[in-house]
Design a protein around this motif. Sequence first.
Motif, PDB file in Angstrom:
ATOM      1  N   ALA A  39       0.827  -1.207   0.000  1.00  0.00           N
ATOM      2  CA  ALA A  39       0.000   0.000   0.000  1.00  0.00           C
ATOM      3  C   ALA A  39       0.857   1.251   0.000  1.00  0.00           C
ATOM      4  O   ALA A  39       0.556   2.234  -0.691  1.00  0.00           O
ATOM      5  N   ASP A  40       1.951   1.234   0.751  1.00  0.00           N
ATOM      6  CA  ASP A  40       2.790   2.432   0.882  1.00  0.00           C
ATOM      7  C   ASP A  40       3.516   2.805  -0.406  1.00  0.00           C
ATOM      8  O   ASP A  40       3.847   3.983  -0.594  1.00  0.00           O
ATOM      9  N   TYR A  41       3.760   1.828  -1.303  1.00  0.00           N
ATOM     10  CA  TYR A  41       4.603   2.136  -2.467  1.00  0.00           C
ATOM     11  C   TYR A  41       3.972   1.810  -3.820  1.00  0.00           C
ATOM     12  O   TYR A  41       4.560   2.140  -4.851  1.00  0.00           O
ATOM     13  N   THR A  42       2.809   1.183  -3.831  1.00  0.00           N
ATOM     14  CA  THR A  42       2.206   0.852  -5.133  1.00  0.00           C
ATOM     15  C   THR A  42       0.769   1.327  -5.279  1.00  0.00           C
ATOM     16  O   THR A  42       0.190   1.184  -6.359  1.00  0.00           O
ATOM     17  N   MET A  43       0.183   1.884  -4.219  1.00  0.00           N
ATOM     18  CA  MET A  43      -1.235   2.230  -4.289  1.00  0.00           C
ATOM     19  C   MET A  43      -1.498   3.346  -5.298  1.00  0.00           C
ATOM     20  O   MET A  43      -2.555   3.412  -5.913  1.00  0.00           O
ATOM     21  N   ARG A  44      -0.547   4.245  -5.502  1.00  0.00           N
ATOM     22  CA  ARG A  44      -0.737   5.354  -6.444  1.00  0.00           C
ATOM     23  C   ARG A  44      -0.564   4.926  -7.893  1.00  0.00           C
ATOM     24  O   ARG A  44      -1.012   5.626  -8.806  1.00  0.00           O
ATOM     25  N   THR A  45       0.096   3.804  -8.130  1.00  0.00           N
ATOM     26  CA  THR A  45       0.422   3.416  -9.501  1.00  0.00           C
ATOM     27  C   THR A  45      -0.147   2.067  -9.917  1.00  0.00           C
ATOM     28  O   THR A  45      -0.202   1.770 -11.109  1.00  0.00           O
ATOM     29  N   GLY A  46      -0.543   1.248  -8.937  1.00  0.00           N
ATOM     30  CA  GLY A  46      -0.994  -0.103  -9.273  1.00  0.00           C
ATOM     31  C   GLY A  46       0.115  -0.988  -9.787  1.00  0.00           C
ATOM     32  O   GLY A  46      -0.123  -1.946 -10.530  1.00  0.00           O
ATOM     33  N   ALA A  47       1.355  -0.682  -9.395  1.00  0.00           N
ATOM     34  CA  ALA A  47       2.515  -1.406  -9.914  1.00  0.00           C
ATOM     35  C   ALA A  47       2.556  -2.852  -9.419  1.00  0.00           C
ATOM     36  O   ALA A  47       2.087  -3.168  -8.328  1.00  0.00           O
ATOM     37  N   TRP A  48       3.134  -3.715 -10.273  1.00  0.00           N
ATOM     38  CA  TRP A  48       3.400  -5.097  -9.895  1.00  0.00           C
ATOM     39  C   TRP A  48       4.786  -5.161  -9.262  1.00  0.00           C
ATOM     40  O   TRP A  48       5.741  -4.620  -9.817  1.00  0.00           O
ATOM     41  N   LEU A  49       4.896  -5.841  -8.121  1.00  0.00           N
ATOM     42  CA  LEU A  49       6.203  -6.042  -7.502  1.00  0.00           C
ATOM     43  C   LEU A  49       6.587  -7.517  -7.617  1.00  0.00           C
ATOM     44  O   LEU A  49       5.753  -8.389  -7.332  1.00  0.00           O
ATOM     45  N   PRO A  50       7.817  -7.816  -8.031  1.00  0.00           N
ATOM     46  CA  PRO A  50       8.249  -9.220  -8.067  1.00  0.00           C
ATOM     47  C   PRO A  50       8.124  -9.845  -6.679  1.00  0.00           C
ATOM     48  O   PRO A  50       8.436  -9.203  -5.669  1.00  0.00           O
ATOM     49  N   SER A  51       7.689 -11.084  -6.649  1.00  0.00           N
ATOM     50  CA  SER A  51       7.525 -11.742  -5.353  1.00  0.00           C
ATOM     51  C   SER A  51       8.855 -11.810  -4.607  1.00  0.00           C
ATOM     52  O   SER A  51       8.889 -11.660  -3.378  1.00  0.00           O
TER      53      SER A  51
END
Length: 338
Positions: A39-51
């Motif tokens: 939530a802190d780093y992807t909520m603004r962009t909807g980015a996918w983070l590698p597991s």
Amino acid sequence: MSSPFDIEEIFPDEDAAAVRLPRRQTGPAPQGLAVTLLADYTMRTGAWLPSAAIVALLAETGASEAGARTAISRLARRGILLGSRQGRHSSYRLAPAAAAHLSEGGRWIVQSAATTEPWDGWWTLIAFSLPQHERTRRRSLRGQLRWLGYAPLYDGLWISPHPLTPASTAKLAEVAPGAVTVFQARHVELGAMTGREPLQAWDVAAIAAHYESFLRRWRPLLPDVTARRVGGADAVRARTEVMDTYRRFAVLDPQLPVALLPAGWPRATALEVFTAVYDGLAGTAEAHVRAVAGRYTDGPPPDVRSHTVAELLAGVRSGDRPATGAVAGRVAQASGAG
């Protein structure tokens, strides 16, 4: 999809008649940390983070690799995370419903401390009656009432100093249709007769102790935050932990009227310290998350972006721009209101 957070992280299951402030869990839960991190780093962009990046970042907070992978898997099964796989690499992002829930939750967390409107003296009372054998419904209803800021004055009678909103009414009707009655009333002093004060539904001394513990933990970090002496991994760990801890105050202390509380109530001071840590570490933490994610991607690193407390108050959504100075001013004003 279930809620991204579990009310029992804050209020472990207890007898319905108990009104004490429940125990906190020992250490942050990996699933809660994972949700906070995304939530802190992807909520603004909807980015996918590698597991693998999520696992590495959670490991920096103290979670084991096995615990981190289990947390990710369980969040995906609960519908809170969406998964994608390309070759040998898997990535995750917040499901749209979870992102919306967290955006509203972030606004609520900050607003619960930033609101300074005077209290009108009216209490909302919710009475319910469910048979003992319907334990699941009772547990769900009590959990929902906790999330809405209510506390049990007596068994089956829960109270709040705030009116029941239409959205909250709909949630209660969904959990326990036909089992709830709502009243609004003022408290009447009975003089020499004995009786429970409405504020006794909350353990005020224990809530204050949680605030003081929070301030003891985070105030000493402020000089290093101001001087930019906190490194990337430490910034992410501190920012995740301070949010994971601070978000609980919206339930533990649901805007209890300051007029009823002891002098010097630490709610505003806690918001000020939280804002200083969360905002002060945003840039450093964002850069570190982007760098870690970049180690596990073949192409450009994911579009990682942090947000501030002012942006939480405004409501963070995918594609948002930074909050205006007017919004930032509202938080600053509320933080200094005492």
